[in-house]
Every structure is written in C-alpha cells, then in structure tokens.
Design an enzyme around this catalytic site. Sequence first.
Site, short mmCIF file in Angstrom:
data_model
loop_
_atom_site.label_atom_id
_atom_site.label_comp_id
_atom_site.label_asym_id
_atom_site.label_seq_id
_atom_site.Cartn_x
_atom_site.Cartn_y
_atom_site.Cartn_z
N SER A 149 35.82 47.78 34.68
CA SER A 149 35.30 47.14 35.89
C SER A 149 35.40 45.63 35.99
CB SER A 149 33.82 47.54 36.08
OG SER A 149 33.75 48.91 36.42
N LYS A 179 27.69 38.85 39.42
CA LYS A 179 27.71 40.22 39.93
C LYS A 179 26.28 40.69 40.20
CE LYS A 179 29.62 44.76 38.60
NZ LYS A 179 30.39 45.48 37.56
N SER A 218 34.22 48.07 39.05
CA SER A 218 33.14 47.90 39.99
C SER A 218 32.86 46.44 40.35
CB SER A 218 31.86 48.51 39.41
OG SER A 218 31.54 47.89 38.20
#
Lengths: 65, 466
Positions: B174, B80, B150
């Site tokens: 997330s 990420k 997210s």
Amino acid sequence: MSARTPASPQLLEAAAKLADLDLAPERVQELVPVMSGIYAMLDALEQASLGEVVPAAAFNARWER
Amino acid sequence: MDDLLGSDLRTVAKSLRERKASPVELTRAALARIAGQQPKLNAFSCLTEERALIAARQAEQEIAAGGWRGELHGVPVAIKDLCDMAGVPTTASSRVRQDHVARTDAAVVERLERAGAVIVGKTHTHEFAYGAATPTSGNPWDATRIPGGSSGGSGAAVAARSCFMAIGTDTGGSIRIPAAVCGIVGIKPTYGRVSRHGITSLSWSLDHAGPMTRTVGDAAVSLAVLAGFDGRDPGSADVPVADYVGELELGVRGLRIGVPSNWFFERLDPDVERNARAAIERLSSEGADLVDVDIPMADKIMPIEFGLMLPEATAYHHDMLRRHRDLYEPDVRTLLEAGALIPAIDYIAAMRVRLQVQAAWRQMYDAHRLDAIAAPTVPLPATARGQANHRWSDGTEEEVISAYVRLSAPANITGLPSVAMPSGFAASGLPTSVQVIGRPFQEARILRIARAYERTVDWASRTPPL
C-alpha cells in the site's frame, strides 16, 4: 481440491456460527464463491512440509537472531 | 512559488534554510494548490490549515534565528488518514470512524513535527487500508484512473505537487502500489523500522509505515526522520538507524542485483515489463552485476499474505463489524466477513510457512551474494476507477486487487525493505515502476541502487497534466 472446496452454504453457515458471525442466508450465498477462492488459495499452505517449524508469532525480520 | 512547489523536497529545503523562501508562503501556496485540486483528485480527507500555519510561522522564526532542524524543517507534508493526529479526525476514510477524533499523535507525526515539518492535512486511504484502489480519489495522471492503494491519497498528493512528502502504510503493497501508479518514489522499510504507534492496524504481522516522495533523495531524508525504535510498537525493531543519505551517490559498481526468472516477471503489462527490464539493464550499464535468480516458494506468497492478513484484520474489526456492519464499504465488509471464516489452523500454517519463506529468501541472497533484487513493482499501470477485474491477453481474468498485491506481497511477508521508483511511462501515458528489495535493515543500500538508476533518467521531473 479439498473437503472445503468448493465451499458450500452449509459449510459457511457452520463456520459463521463457530465464529459467532451473524450472516443472513443471502449473504452466505454471496460469500460462497469468495470463500471457495480463499480456501483454495490457503490449501497451498498444507503442501508445505513443516516439520518442527514454529509460528512467526512475533515476526522478526532480522536474519541474525 | 509554483516553481518551488514543483521542485523536490531537498531543493526546497535548501531554499528554506538559506531563507530564499518562506515556510509560511510555501505552506499557503501548498494549501491553495490543494484547494484547487480537491474537486478533481479528492486526495485529502481533511486539511489542518491552522496547525500548519502555526508550524510554518514557528519554522520561519527558528530558521531566521539560526535554529534549522534539518531538511524537513518548514516543508509541507501530509499524513495518511490512518495515522492519529491529536485533535484531528482520524477516519480511516470510513463511515465507521467518521466522528473519531484522535487524542494523541502517532509516532510518525511526533517525529515529523519534531523535525519541524509542516503537516498540511490528512490524505484519503482505501477504507481502513483494506484495498488497493482508494476509490475516493483520482490519479493526477488521469483522474478517471485510481491512484492505487491503500495510500492512494498520499500518492496523489505527492504526484500532484501539493506536498513534498506524505506518509503511507504498507501491508500488501500500500505504499508501493500508489507510488507505482502515481509515478513517485515510495519506500516500505524493513518490518519494525518505522513505528506504527498511533496508526490504525490492518494486519499486525504485515503492517509497515514509510514515506512517499518525489525523489529517492527525498525518501532517504524522510526515512532518516521516521526510523527508530519505539517501545510503544510491539513490532518495533531495536536496531541502529543507518545513514540513509551518506551512501546515496556511491553508484552500483560491483553491487550484485538479482533478476527474478519467475513470479515477478509473470503476467505483466508489456509496457511494465519493457520499462522494468530497461531499468535493470541501465543498472548493469552503471556497473552492477546482474544475477538470474529463482524466487523460492513463490506459490506460497499469496496464501501467506492472505492467510495472515484476513484473520488479523477481522480480529481487529471484530467489535466494529458487529456494531456497524452496514457502514463498511461492500468490498471491505466482504474481506472482514471472509476473515472470520478462516480456521485458526490456516492462520498458524501461514505463520509457519512464512518462516520457511524467510529462510529460503535468505539462502537465495546469500548463495548469490546479492545486495538486492530488482523487479517490477506492480504488473499494471493504473486501472480505471471502479474496475474490479483485469483481462489479460490470454483471455484470463484477474481481480485488480490480487494483481496489484502479488508483486508487492513478497516484501511484506519477508519483511525486507523495498523501494519503488518510476521506470518510465506506458504507451497510455501512465507511469510504470520498478522496485528494489534489499536485505534486512539495508535501506541505505536499496536507496543507493535506486538513486543510481534515477540519476540516469528524468522521470522525476515529469509532472502530471493537471
């Protein structure tokens, strides 16, 4: 309902000043409904009877201390 | 090679170890697939082809020489874009950080590279992880839908079979929200289980990091690599790392699983509820004892989540907000400004009530002798990109971010481990998901429960129609 809900532009202007956050008047207006919702949500925390409970300043997920 | 890209991590690891597949060819195939998918999905913020091919060649040589490091050796994975990689941009998918290049690796990158994993690139996040949509990216099941957030880029990349595992972070759901709407597995471990060193913070009290994968077994082997104490992370837990793989196939006979009668089953899409209840019933058929439970202090969950997250996020962004306010996306900027307007007394109240909730959950688990709780992960399948509110059948409206966060927040505020896994599909063809929430540091137990369900269904073999 509490003293801060619904939020008013004056309230947010004062809060922003205290937080040293520069908010234009139109931005304050935009934040009024947002903060009304947030303050209303946070008001639920005042209903908890906290007694001697200390803050979880450094959260420890373990159940055994 | 397409077949291999379509299989799961453990299957491909076996092929690599037995030298039936080449890490270099596999990496090239993954990079080519990513390039083909980027126009539609835009899951990646940048690719690290050169670093990946170097790692792949090294893996190939080491495996050929008998130096196999484990199941991640030679396997293409993604990170990420909240996690630092030395020499690589870490933008947090934000114009505020578009020129920021990390100087050192995050702990998760160190561990993955030590295990011989091949990092092919960095995936998009909702800006600074502060949202549940990841608007830059599309959902592989329907590119007009969000991949969740997210960690939406990671969710999309794994679901699209362009890598075998991707790192996510989870502050209010997330990892699990994108896992749920992308139809993959995602585990938020116990708070402190995986080091957050080198990961851009959203909320120190609530941030977790963990793997997102195609199967429960893949999550287990990935977590085994990532877990462990790290003194560089003040929240890191000095607790021995369990064997996440050894217990996987033991089944659920005799285990006690709580089924909430409140909170988790309120305001749900009918397909989400139907599939969740069917999954839980399947666990019962496999021998688990189901126990009805009342979630305590449910009305305090969201106030604690937002009472902690908003001020902490604003504190982290204090300087950047002053200097680059106009570079933030409007939704993130609004939340950051809101956090500055919350008095300290509210933040401290959230920290205190959090401990009461923690104690109440422990009491619930102990009173019912629970191994875990099973519940839907999110109340809705993937919503449309750009959709701000959801209208329920009773006519009420709910903000999409609140809807997605409310079932995942309990495991963030309690710090308990939670694994999300596919539970089937809605009538629309979009994935649905269930989560299993366990006791502290009992990741092995929740993975075992998840695996017991997974092996009775074929959701992991379904691939998006890309």
